[in-house]
Design a protein around this motif. Sequence first.
Motif, PDB file in Angstrom:
ATOM      1  N   PHE A 134       1.083  -1.246  -0.018  1.00  0.00           N
ATOM      2  CA  PHE A 134       0.011   0.109  -0.134  1.00  0.00           C
ATOM      3  C   PHE A 134       0.859   1.364  -0.087  1.00  0.00           C
ATOM      4  O   PHE A 134       1.711   1.167   0.438  1.00  0.00           O
ATOM      5  N   LEU A 135       0.555   2.161  -0.700  1.00  0.00           N
ATOM      6  CA  LEU A 135       1.218   3.544  -0.720  1.00  0.00           C
ATOM      7  C   LEU A 135       0.196   4.654  -0.145  1.00  0.00           C
ATOM      8  O   LEU A 135      -0.888   4.893  -0.799  1.00  0.00           O
ATOM      9  N   ALA A 136       0.840   5.361   0.980  1.00  0.00           N
ATOM     10  CA  ALA A 136       0.055   6.557   1.388  1.00  0.00           C
ATOM     11  C   ALA A 136       0.445   7.816   0.706  1.00  0.00           C
ATOM     12  O   ALA A 136       1.516   7.988   0.206  1.00  0.00           O
ATOM     13  N   PHE A 137      -0.650   8.533  -0.022  1.00  0.00           N
ATOM     14  CA  PHE A 137      -0.245   9.602  -0.503  1.00  0.00           C
ATOM     15  C   PHE A 137      -1.591  10.587  -0.178  1.00  0.00           C
ATOM     16  O   PHE A 137      -2.360  10.543   0.461  1.00  0.00           O
ATOM     17  N   ARG A 138      -1.095  11.814  -0.403  1.00  0.00           N
ATOM     18  CA  ARG A 138      -2.031  12.931  -0.270  1.00  0.00           C
ATOM     19  C   ARG A 138      -2.128  13.902  -1.363  1.00  0.00           C
ATOM     20  O   ARG A 138      -1.028  14.488  -1.994  1.00  0.00           O
ATOM     21  N   ILE A 139      -3.290  14.467  -1.830  1.00  0.00           N
ATOM     22  CA  ILE A 139      -3.172  15.682  -2.700  1.00  0.00           C
ATOM     23  C   ILE A 139      -3.659  16.753  -2.134  1.00  0.00           C
ATOM     24  O   ILE A 139      -4.011  16.933  -0.833  1.00  0.00           O
TER      25      ILE A 139
END
Length: 143
Positions: A104-109
């Motif tokens: 899983f990759l955590a990301f944010r816009i």
Amino acid sequence: MRSKIAELVSEAIGSRQGREQLSAHGWVQGMPIVIAQPEEIVKDVMSLVAAHQPPVLVATFNPEDNELWFLYVAIGCTALKVEDPLEEHTSIGELYKMAVGSSFLAFRIAQMPTSSVVHAMEPQRVRHHAGYRPVNISAVNGR
């Protein structure tokens, strides 16, 4: 007129092997699927994801070999560390490539106060019968 990606998604979901492959990664019947061109900007795609009841599958494709790419996306994960935002012009295809090597990759816009997670499924090869270049469906568990 349906897009090439929509046609490939329909073919994948229409096959037993495709449904098994997607189910192994969290897809369930009725889960929303957002169709996105690989060059579409992540923030634009995430606005479509947010309009549905997440989690959502995002479907796109690799324009180099017509492999179908699925991203399992859950947004607004308050339990996660707030990540630095992605570059403003990151495409959904680039996000897939960043996520494909991890569970899983955590990301944010930048427009969201919380992080989201994405899981990139292995590329799907779909035999397409509607006039696009045919490729074979990927096997499930080596079958």
